[in-house]
Design a protein around this motif. Structure first.
Motif, PDB file in Angstrom:
ATOM      1  N   GLU A 119      23.838  27.146  32.340  1.00 53.00           N
ATOM      2  CA  GLU A 119      22.685  27.325  33.218  1.00 53.00           C
ATOM      3  C   GLU A 119      21.532  26.610  32.396  1.00 53.00           C
ATOM      4  OE1 GLU A 119      21.142  30.621  35.275  1.00 53.00           O
ATOM      5  OE2 GLU A 119      22.120  29.638  37.114  1.00 53.00           O
ATOM      6  N   ASN A 120      21.248  27.253  31.129  1.00 55.90           N
ATOM      7  CA  ASN A 120      20.077  26.670  30.340  1.00 55.90           C
ATOM      8  C   ASN A 120      20.132  25.343  30.042  1.00 55.90           C
ATOM      9  OD1 ASN A 120      19.266  29.269  30.401  1.00 55.90           O
ATOM     10  ND2 ASN A 120      20.322  30.040  28.476  1.00 55.90           N
ATOM     11  N   TRP A 121      21.326  24.838  29.897  1.00 53.98           N
ATOM     12  CA  TRP A 121      21.621  23.351  29.534  1.00 53.98           C
ATOM     13  C   TRP A 121      21.098  22.413  30.686  1.00 53.98           C
ATOM     14  CZ3 TRP A 121      24.085  19.368  31.915  1.00 53.98           C
ATOM     15  CH2 TRP A 121      24.523  18.240  31.159  1.00 53.98           C
ATOM     16  N   MET A 122      21.446  23.058  32.121  1.00 58.55           N
ATOM     17  CA  MET A 122      20.968  22.490  33.165  1.00 58.55           C
ATOM     18  C   MET A 122      19.501  22.343  33.411  1.00 58.55           C
ATOM     19  SD  MET A 122      23.635  23.700  36.156  1.00 58.55           S
ATOM     20  CE  MET A 122      22.931  22.673  37.304  1.00 58.55           C
ATOM     21  N   MET A 123      18.820  23.394  32.864  1.00 58.46           N
ATOM     22  CA  MET A 123      17.580  23.503  32.966  1.00 58.46           C
ATOM     23  C   MET A 123      16.741  22.303  32.003  1.00 58.46           C
ATOM     24  SD  MET A 123      16.766  25.802  35.110  1.00 58.46           S
ATOM     25  CE  MET A 123      15.091  26.374  34.835  1.00 58.46           C
ATOM     26  N   GLU A 124      17.515  21.785  31.072  1.00 64.51           N
ATOM     27  CA  GLU A 124      17.178  20.832  29.978  1.00 64.51           C
ATOM     28  C   GLU A 124      17.463  19.492  30.535  1.00 64.51           C
ATOM     29  OE1 GLU A 124      14.881  21.721  27.696  1.00 64.51           O
ATOM     30  OE2 GLU A 124      15.152  23.909  28.118  1.00 64.51           O
ATOM     31  N   VAL A 125      17.929  19.320  31.834  1.00 67.01           N
ATOM     32  CA  VAL A 125      18.462  17.884  32.031  1.00 67.01           C
ATOM     33  C   VAL A 125      17.195  17.066  32.193  1.00 67.01           C
ATOM     34  CG1 VAL A 125      19.110  16.524  33.979  1.00 67.01           C
ATOM     35  CG2 VAL A 125      20.371  18.573  33.034  1.00 67.01           C
ATOM     36  N   THR A 126      16.897  16.113  31.641  1.00 68.42           N
ATOM     37  CA  THR A 126      16.015  14.923  31.697  1.00 68.42           C
ATOM     38  C   THR A 126      16.383  13.601  32.574  1.00 68.42           C
ATOM     39  OG1 THR A 126      16.475  13.935  29.635  1.00 68.42           O
ATOM     40  CG2 THR A 126      15.010  15.776  29.816  1.00 68.42           C
ATOM     41  N   GLU A 127      15.353  12.704  32.400  1.00 70.69           N
ATOM     42  CA  GLU A 127      15.568  11.408  32.992  1.00 70.69           C
ATOM     43  C   GLU A 127      16.728  10.640  32.166  1.00 70.69           C
ATOM     44  OE1 GLU A 127      12.160   9.296  33.512  1.00 70.69           O
ATOM     45  OE2 GLU A 127      11.427  10.525  34.974  1.00 70.69           O
ATOM     46  N   GLU A 128      16.864  10.846  31.051  1.00 71.10           N
ATOM     47  CA  GLU A 128      17.951  10.163  29.926  1.00 71.10           C
ATOM     48  C   GLU A 128      19.320  10.691  30.337  1.00 71.10           C
ATOM     49  OE1 GLU A 128      14.754  11.426  28.976  1.00 71.10           O
ATOM     50  OE2 GLU A 128      13.923   9.236  29.011  1.00 71.10           O
ATOM     51  N   THR A 129      19.455  11.991  30.709  1.00 66.86           N
ATOM     52  CA  THR A 129      20.501  12.603  31.151  1.00 66.86           C
ATOM     53  C   THR A 129      21.371  11.714  31.872  1.00 66.86           C
ATOM     54  OG1 THR A 129      19.589  14.759  30.817  1.00 66.86           O
ATOM     55  CG2 THR A 129      21.887  14.652  31.737  1.00 66.86           C
ATOM     56  N   THR A 130      22.808  11.355  31.423  1.00 63.46           N
ATOM     57  CA  THR A 130      23.823  10.498  32.285  1.00 63.46           C
ATOM     58  C   THR A 130      24.665  11.308  33.109  1.00 63.46           C
ATOM     59  OG1 THR A 130      25.141  10.326  30.735  1.00 63.46           O
ATOM     60  CG2 THR A 130      23.106   8.704  30.695  1.00 63.46           C
ATOM     61  N   THR A 131      25.296  10.769  34.016  1.00 64.31           N
ATOM     62  CA  THR A 131      26.767  11.173  34.725  1.00 64.31           C
ATOM     63  C   THR A 131      27.419  11.702  33.764  1.00 64.31           C
ATOM     64  OG1 THR A 131      26.078  10.106  36.728  1.00 64.31           O
ATOM     65  CG2 THR A 131      28.161  11.072  36.492  1.00 64.31           C
ATOM     66  N   ALA A 132      27.907  10.875  32.776  1.00 62.49           N
ATOM     67  CA  ALA A 132      28.726  11.274  31.707  1.00 62.49           C
ATOM     68  C   ALA A 132      28.370  12.342  30.887  1.00 62.49           C
ATOM     69  CB  ALA A 132      28.892   9.915  30.651  1.00 62.49           C
ATOM     70  N   ASP A 133      27.118  12.460  30.537  1.00 57.65           N
ATOM     71  CA  ASP A 133      26.784  13.670  29.789  1.00 57.65           C
ATOM     72  C   ASP A 133      27.081  15.113  30.643  1.00 57.65           C
ATOM     73  OD1 ASP A 133      25.694  12.153  28.017  1.00 57.65           O
ATOM     74  OD2 ASP A 133      23.673  11.930  28.841  1.00 57.65           O
ATOM     75  N   VAL A 134      26.806  14.905  32.044  1.00 61.17           N
ATOM     76  CA  VAL A 134      26.844  16.370  32.793  1.00 61.17           C
ATOM     77  C   VAL A 134      28.614  16.346  32.779  1.00 61.17           C
ATOM     78  CG1 VAL A 134      26.778  17.313  35.165  1.00 61.17           C
ATOM     79  CG2 VAL A 134      24.911  15.973  34.407  1.00 61.17           C
ATOM     80  N   ALA A 135      29.302  15.420  32.970  1.00 55.96           N
ATOM     81  CA  ALA A 135      30.739  15.763  33.208  1.00 55.96           C
ATOM     82  C   ALA A 135      31.323  16.192  31.877  1.00 55.96           C
ATOM     83  CB  ALA A 135      31.378  14.272  33.327  1.00 55.96           C
TER      84      ALA A 135
END
Length: 351
Positions: A119-135
């Motif tokens: 959940e903390n990782w999700m809170m650090e998502v930025t505009e540079e985060t890609t779909t592949a990063d989340v997957a």
């Protein structure tokens, strides 16, 4: 000297000019005009390039390229949000696992720590985060969680296989019963105008059968019998006001039972449908409000869930219901997290 027209210049005479005290002088012949050179033939103007409204073809093509890029960006954002929502749903679902039927053996502290990290990782998502990063992060988290909850997932798989076997056996028993009775037993095909007592026996029979099947965890066939009981409820034609109220209460119970069956089968669209049907009969029924709030939680419509739970707790039964209180506590936590998340995201945007 007499000059026609008086003093000055006679434009019409063309003979000569006389000034005071000067002799008359013959006018010199006017020089012949120089011959004009032949003008070069003008080429016709080029036809204007076709336009789309006020745009030139070049501008139109550029606009199309810009639109294509925008659509691609929108699609990427949609896919990213879908992956983030799936990750968030997984975290929420696994937070409830230790308190579920098969969750006794889960190391709750270790699981909570792992989920908090996700959940903390999700809170650090930025505009540079890609779909592949989340997957990638989702796969890593799921692997960690499955290792922590190995027995839990094994129990779920065994339960699934057991349910499938029970469904097959129940289908065979049902076919044998229908063959013995000489009818297919489907309520919707029963068009007879039966007296209230005879029709009620069919309602009660299907309702009781459904309850027995539910107790045996045969949820799909339980739902079928509850549905057949509802169908028979719609075929009464000779009801007094008191009888009608009795049937309404039976229908209410059947819709609540169906909602619970679909909860067990993870079909929350059907849960919502039957919760709404129950609330159409009794708008303040605490159990129906609780079922609908569960669906709203799954759909992340936390404000709607809280509204239903507040109404449920206003009922004397709902006020003492521990499940309603637990869900309300969880919804309040989720609402707070949503607000904190939005606040943090806006802070990044304008920081």
């Amino acid at each position: 000297m007499d000059v026609t027209g008086g003093e000055g210049w006679d434009a019409g005479a063309g003979e000569g000019t006389e000034g005071p005290g000067l002799p008359l002088v013959s006018a010199a012949p006017a020089p012949a005009p120089a011959p004009m050179e032949a003008e070069a033939a003008e080429e016709p103007p080029a036809a204007p390039a076709p336009r789309c409204g006020w745009m030139t073809p070049e501008a139109l093509e550029e606009a199309r390229q810009v639109e294509a890029k925008m659509q691609a960006a929108d699609e990427e954002v949609a896919q990213l949000n879908e992956k983030l929502n799936a990750l968030e749903s997984f975290i929420l679902e696994m937070r409830q696992a230790p308190s579920s039927r098969h969750g006794a053996g889960i190391n709750a502290e270790q699981l909570t720590s792992t989920l908090d990290a996700g959940e903390n990782w999700m809170m650090e998502v930025t505009e540079e985060t890609t779909t592949a990063d989340v997957a990638k992060r989702f796969t890593e988290l799921e692997t960690e969680v499955r290792e922590i909850c190995k027995d839990y997932f094994q129990a779920l798989e065994e339960e699934k296989r057991s349910t499938e076997r029970e469904l097959e056996e129940e289908a065979k028993r049902g076919a044998a019963e229908r063959e013995a009775e000489g009818e297919d037993g489907r309520a919707e095909k029963d068009t007879r105008r039966l007296p209230k007592a005879d029709r009620m026996r069919k309602v009660v029979k299907h309702k009781e059968t459904g309850t027995e099947l539910f107790k045996g965890k045969n949820y799909m066939h339980a739902a079928k019998h509850y549905k057949d009981a509802l169908t028979h409820c719609s075929k009464f034609f000779d009801l007094s006001p008191e009888d009608d109220q009795e049937v309404r209460q039976i229908r209410l119970a059947l819709h609540l039972n169906l909602a619970q069956c679909w909860v067990k089968l993870d079909n929350f669209d059907q849960v919502l449908k039957h919760a709404n049907e129950a609330l159409a009969i009794d708008a303040k029924h605490p159990k129906a409000l609780f079922r609908r709030a569960m669906v709203y939680e799954k759909k992340k419509e936390y404000d709607l869930a809280k509204k239903d739970l507040i109404l449920a707790q206003e009922h004397p039964v709902g006020e003492k219901d521990a499940n309603i209180a637990t869900l309300m506590k969880r919804i309040n936590i989720l609402i707070k997290k949503e607000k904190d998340k939005e606040k943090k995201m806006w802070g990044k945007a304008f920081g």
